[in-house]
Design an enzyme around this catalytic site. Structure first.
Site, short mmCIF file in Angstrom:
data_model
loop_
_atom_site.label_atom_id
_atom_site.label_comp_id
_atom_site.label_asym_id
_atom_site.label_seq_id
_atom_site.Cartn_x
_atom_site.Cartn_y
_atom_site.Cartn_z
N ASP A 198 0.84 -1.20 0.00
CA ASP A 198 0.00 0.00 0.00
C ASP A 198 0.88 1.24 0.00
O ASP A 198 2.06 1.18 -0.36
CB ASP A 198 -0.90 -0.03 1.24
CG ASP A 198 -2.27 0.58 0.98
OD1 ASP A 198 -2.35 1.81 0.87
OD2 ASP A 198 -3.25 -0.19 0.89
N HIS A 240 -4.21 6.21 3.35
CA HIS A 240 -4.74 4.93 2.87
C HIS A 240 -4.04 3.74 3.53
O HIS A 240 -4.69 2.88 4.15
CB HIS A 240 -4.63 4.84 1.35
CG HIS A 240 -5.38 3.68 0.76
ND1 HIS A 240 -4.86 2.41 0.69
CD2 HIS A 240 -6.62 3.60 0.22
CE1 HIS A 240 -5.74 1.60 0.12
NE2 HIS A 240 -6.83 2.30 -0.17
N SER A 271 -11.32 -1.10 -0.89
CA SER A 271 -10.06 -1.24 -0.15
C SER A 271 -10.32 -1.61 1.30
O SER A 271 -9.66 -2.49 1.87
CB SER A 271 -9.28 0.08 -0.17
OG SER A 271 -8.57 0.25 -1.35
#
Length: 474
Positions: A228, A258, A413
């Protein structure tokens, strides 16, 4: 009648007694001799005679041997080589297996790749001068070469110096006999929508019955890799978690929302409650902010490097909350993960219900996850397709951001992270599970949310953690 004097009588009596004594002695001697001769005489051991000492061995020295005449060795007569030379056989090179692969040229209309780069796989038998000549002819500049272990191939990355289109360069490369195939350096995006202004509690914990599962296992020491953006390991939600970091971008990117949120949903040990708080995690930074567009993205090269890094670290489970086009290099890397017993969980994608499949979620062997809201409705922007395996909460999810902040966001996600956490709980209970066995357990525990059975919107539905764990003992 003769008369004998008293002295004579005494002599006669003495002689008579003497004769009797002598007779008795003779009788006794005869008896003893006979007994000894028959071998019945017992002898007191203490009175046995000491045996005579053995005679000493007399040492005798051999006379020195007579001198032997010196041996003479005669050199054998050699035959001239010309007389014994065997006929020579012409040496032949070992044949190199032929290498074939489909063209790596992107489909018509595909633009999700680096505009001035190309990745090339050469044949094993390719000569260096021929490769150099090809590179000069196409005006390419070599950036780096690398053997990707899980993909099982060596490839090279080039910059296109002359400004030629990627598709044109790929066509020219694949026309050359030294090349197996060439492909773009594809781009990948994080599968998360923009952050929302507000949100609610962690409803995913209730929806997935996480509390019942955590009473049995918390995923202790299960090795989980998260490919990520960079993770903020100093955030209060992750300070007490076991999180290591690695970087394959080469840019040492700053922590990002994120990657930090994905890590927290799996392993948070603060105010938020991670699904599997006791896992060991490796956060691999493969995404970075693009200097030109400002978007956070990655590439084929970086993702393949991150997958290799996860394998080297010993990851049993890999979360991939990103999406992109079909990619020959990543397809091989994902296949390599499956061969090595690694379990891949990926976001189905946020391109919308009519969009084509996104990858790596759509590759065989990957557990593709779509997102649902607190009412079990599918996320409006979620991809659909036969590759969707499961659903999990992914709408208005409370997460974290660098600097100790909290944010609410939506996307597949986040749903993938919830399933990765649940998968880690199962591995904490049954460490030897394969990807197929794990998916079967999650599927068997799922609440069907769409059409009866597995469907392209929800897959098998929403897993129940308590039911899934109970399949492996109480």
């Amino acid at each position: 009648m003769l008369q004998t004097s008293p002295a004579g009588l005494r002599r006669h009596a003495l002689a008579f007694v003497l004769a009797i004594v002598v007779g008795l002695v003779l009788v006794f001697w005869h008896s003893s001799t006979a007994t000894a001769r028959d071998g019945a005489l017992l002898v007191n051991p203490r009175q046995q005679a000491t045996p005579e000492p053995k005679p000493k061995k007399v040492e005798t020295r051999k006379a020195p041997a007579a001198a032997q005449p010196a041996k003479t060795t005669r050199k054998k007569a050699t035959t001239p080589r010309s007389a014994t030379r065997k006929p020579t056989r012409r040496k032949t090179r070992a044949r190199v297996p032929s290498e074939t692969a489909p063209s790596g040229s992107p489909p018509t209309g595909e633009t999700r790749f680096v505009a001035d780069e190309v990745i090339v796989r050469y044949r094993l038998a390719a000569a260096q001068p021929a490769m150099d000549a090809l590179v000069r002819r196409l005006n390419l500049r070599h950036i780096e070469g690398r053997t990707f272990a899980l993909a099982g191939i060596t490839v090279h990355r080039y910059a296109i110096v002359g400004g030629s289109p990627v598709t044109t360069v790929i066509a020219a490369l694949e026309a050359d006999p030294t090349v197996v195939y060439a492909q773009p350096n594809y781009l990948y995006e994080l599968a998360q929508a923009a952050a929302a202004a507000s949100g609610g509690p962690q409803y995913a914990l209730t929806k997935m019955a996480i509390e019942a599962a955590q009473a049995v296992t918390t995923g202790k020491d299960v090795p989980v890799a998260v490919i990520d953006s960079a993770i903020d390991v100093a955030h209060p939600e992750l300070e007490a978690a076991s999180v290591e970091t690695a970087d394959v971008t080469g840019n040492a990117p700053e922590p990002h929302q994120h990657g930090s949120t994905i890590a927290a949903l799996i392993a948070s040990r603060g105010t938020l409650r991670g699904i599997a708080p006791d896992v060991r995690m490796l956060g691999i930074a493969a995404f970075d902010v693009d200097a030109h567009s400002g978007a956070v993205n990655s590439s084929s090269w970086r993702v393949a490097a991150a997958i290799d890094r996860a394998h080297q670290w010993g990851a049993r489970l890999v979360n991939m909350s990103f999406a992109g086009p079909k990619d020959p290099l990543i397809a091989r890397s994902v296949a390599g993960m499956e061969k090595r017993g690694m379990i891949a969980v990926a976001a189905a994608g946020n391109a919308g219900p009519d969009a084509p499949p996104l990858y790596p979620a759509a590759y065989a062997g990957v557990i593709a996850v779509t997102a649902t809201d607190r009412n079990d409705a599918v996320f409006a922007k979620a991809n659909r397709g036969d590759y969707v395996a499961l659903a999990a909460p992914g709408v208005e999810i409370l997460g974290i951001a660098p600097g100790g902040r909290y944010v609410v966001s939506s996307g597949t996600s986040l749903a993938a992270a919830h399933i990765s956490g649940l998968a880690a709980l199962l591995l904490g209970r049954a460490k030897g599970l394969s990807a197929t066995e794990l998916l079967d357990a999650l599927t068997a525990s799922s609440h069907d949310l769409g059409d009866p059975g597995v469907d392209p919107i929800y897959g098998a539905g929403l897993p129940d953690a308590g039911t899934a764990i109970s399949q492996f003992g109480s």
